[in-house]
Design a protein around this motif. Structure first.
Motif, PDB file in Angstrom:
ATOM      1  N   TYR A  36       0.603   2.073  -2.934  1.00 42.72           N
ATOM      2  CA  TYR A  36       0.697   0.611  -2.834  1.00 42.72           C
ATOM      3  C   TYR A  36       1.585   0.166  -1.672  1.00 42.72           C
ATOM      4  O   TYR A  36       1.294  -0.822  -1.006  1.00 42.72           O
ATOM      5  CB  TYR A  36       1.218   0.014  -4.136  1.00 42.72           C
ATOM      6  CG  TYR A  36       0.159  -0.111  -5.205  1.00 42.72           C
ATOM      7  CD1 TYR A  36      -1.027  -0.792  -4.981  1.00 42.72           C
ATOM      8  CD2 TYR A  36       0.351   0.454  -6.462  1.00 42.72           C
ATOM      9  CE1 TYR A  36      -1.996  -0.905  -5.962  1.00 42.72           C
ATOM     10  CE2 TYR A  36      -0.607   0.340  -7.458  1.00 42.72           C
ATOM     11  CZ  TYR A  36      -1.779  -0.341  -7.198  1.00 42.72           C
ATOM     12  OH  TYR A  36      -2.733  -0.460  -8.172  1.00 42.72           O
ATOM     13  N   VAL A  37       2.655   0.881  -1.433  1.00 46.03           N
ATOM     14  CA  VAL A  37       3.537   0.524  -0.319  1.00 46.03           C
ATOM     15  C   VAL A  37       2.817   0.716   1.018  1.00 46.03           C
ATOM     16  O   VAL A  37       2.885  -0.135   1.903  1.00 46.03           O
ATOM     17  CB  VAL A  37       4.843   1.358  -0.359  1.00 46.03           C
ATOM     18  CG1 VAL A  37       5.612   1.229   0.945  1.00 46.03           C
ATOM     19  CG2 VAL A  37       5.712   0.935  -1.538  1.00 46.03           C
ATOM     20  N   ASP A  52       2.889   4.472  -6.490  1.00 52.26           N
ATOM     21  CA  ASP A  52       3.868   3.577  -5.854  1.00 52.26           C
ATOM     22  C   ASP A  52       3.799   3.707  -4.328  1.00 52.26           C
ATOM     23  O   ASP A  52       3.787   2.710  -3.601  1.00 52.26           O
ATOM     24  CB  ASP A  52       5.283   3.890  -6.333  1.00 52.26           C
ATOM     25  CG  ASP A  52       5.562   3.417  -7.745  1.00 52.26           C
ATOM     26  OD1 ASP A  52       4.719   2.686  -8.328  1.00 52.26           O
ATOM     27  OD2 ASP A  52       6.631   3.777  -8.284  1.00 52.26           O
ATOM     28  N   MET A  85       2.334  -3.422  -0.170  1.00 49.31           N
ATOM     29  CA  MET A  85       2.548  -4.417  -1.195  1.00 49.31           C
ATOM     30  C   MET A  85       3.952  -4.240  -1.766  1.00 49.31           C
ATOM     31  O   MET A  85       4.380  -3.126  -2.021  1.00 49.31           O
ATOM     32  CB  MET A  85       1.529  -4.247  -2.332  1.00 49.31           C
ATOM     33  CG  MET A  85       0.108  -4.580  -1.960  1.00 49.31           C
ATOM     34  SD  MET A  85      -1.151  -4.238  -3.223  1.00 49.31           S
ATOM     35  CE  MET A  85      -0.426  -4.749  -4.732  1.00 49.31           C
ATOM     36  N   ASN A  86       4.611  -5.342  -1.957  1.00 54.59           N
ATOM     37  CA  ASN A  86       5.923  -5.292  -2.582  1.00 54.59           C
ATOM     38  C   ASN A  86       5.834  -5.405  -4.097  1.00 54.59           C
ATOM     39  O   ASN A  86       6.816  -5.197  -4.798  1.00 54.59           O
ATOM     40  CB  ASN A  86       6.803  -6.420  -2.053  1.00 54.59           C
ATOM     41  CG  ASN A  86       7.148  -6.213  -0.598  1.00 54.59           C
ATOM     42  OD1 ASN A  86       7.360  -5.101  -0.159  1.00 54.59           O
ATOM     43  ND2 ASN A  86       7.204  -7.288   0.152  1.00 54.59           N
ATOM     44  N   TYR A  87       4.681  -5.782  -4.588  1.00 52.90           N
ATOM     45  CA  TYR A  87       4.482  -5.977  -6.023  1.00 52.90           C
ATOM     46  C   TYR A  87       3.068  -5.582  -6.391  1.00 52.90           C
ATOM     47  O   TYR A  87       2.139  -5.829  -5.624  1.00 52.90           O
ATOM     48  CB  TYR A  87       4.705  -7.457  -6.383  1.00 52.90           C
ATOM     49  CG  TYR A  87       4.217  -7.799  -7.767  1.00 52.90           C
ATOM     50  CD1 TYR A  87       4.995  -7.571  -8.885  1.00 52.90           C
ATOM     51  CD2 TYR A  87       2.938  -8.325  -7.953  1.00 52.90           C
ATOM     52  CE1 TYR A  87       4.531  -7.860 -10.154  1.00 52.90           C
ATOM     53  CE2 TYR A  87       2.467  -8.611  -9.222  1.00 52.90           C
ATOM     54  CZ  TYR A  87       3.268  -8.382 -10.313  1.00 52.90           C
ATOM     55  OH  TYR A  87       2.809  -8.657 -11.563  1.00 52.90           O
TER      56      TYR A  87
END
Length: 144
Positions: A34-35, A31, A1-3
């Motif tokens: 999520y990435v 973080d 995910m970028n956001y």
């Protein structure tokens, strides 16, 4: 995910007891989670590498956060909140993709219908041209 949505109130209430370095470790871990959108490996050395934990103090902070906020399963370290947010984002992405595909399908159908109409008009023109070509000449003054 970028956001991802960062819920400050939820985060603050769940992490108020963490040291500064533990807080930094937690942010890096979520973080990174999520990435990647997959559980962390079971080998902590790989996790240290992913979040750039190079000192003993940083690695100890990562261990503390993994033990407190992550669940160790066969597939690796899982974070329930991150998993829920990723699932929600993927659901939205799937719905948006489906909606876009439907818009494109409708646009293609309209385009084909317009082409079909244009072909009928073109065919009508061809027939008119043939009739004109085969008709007797009529004087321009309208006196026949």
């Amino acid at each position: 995910m970028n956001y991802y949505a960062f819920h400050i109130g939820d985060y603050a209430s769940a992490t108020r007891h963490l040291s500064w370095i533990e807080d930094a470790a937690y942010r890096r871990l979520i973080d990174c989670y999520y990435v990647r959108e997959v559980p962390f490996p079971t080998d902590k050395r790989q996790i240290y590498r992913l979040v750039l934990a190079t000192t003993d103090e940083q690695r100890e902070a990562v261990d503390t956060i993994l033990d407190e906020f992550f669940i160790l399963l066969d597939e690796g370290y899982v974070h329930d909140r991150c998993e829920a947010e990723i699932a929600c984002a993927n659901d939205k992405k799937g719905k948006a993709s489906h909606s876009a595909q439907e818009r494109w399908r409708i646009a293609r159908e309209r385009e084909l219908a317009n082409q079909s109409q244009s072909e009928r008009n073109a065919n009508a023109s061809e027939e008119s041209c043939e009739r004109i070509a085969n008709a007797e000449e009529v004087p321009c003054d309208g006196n026949a």
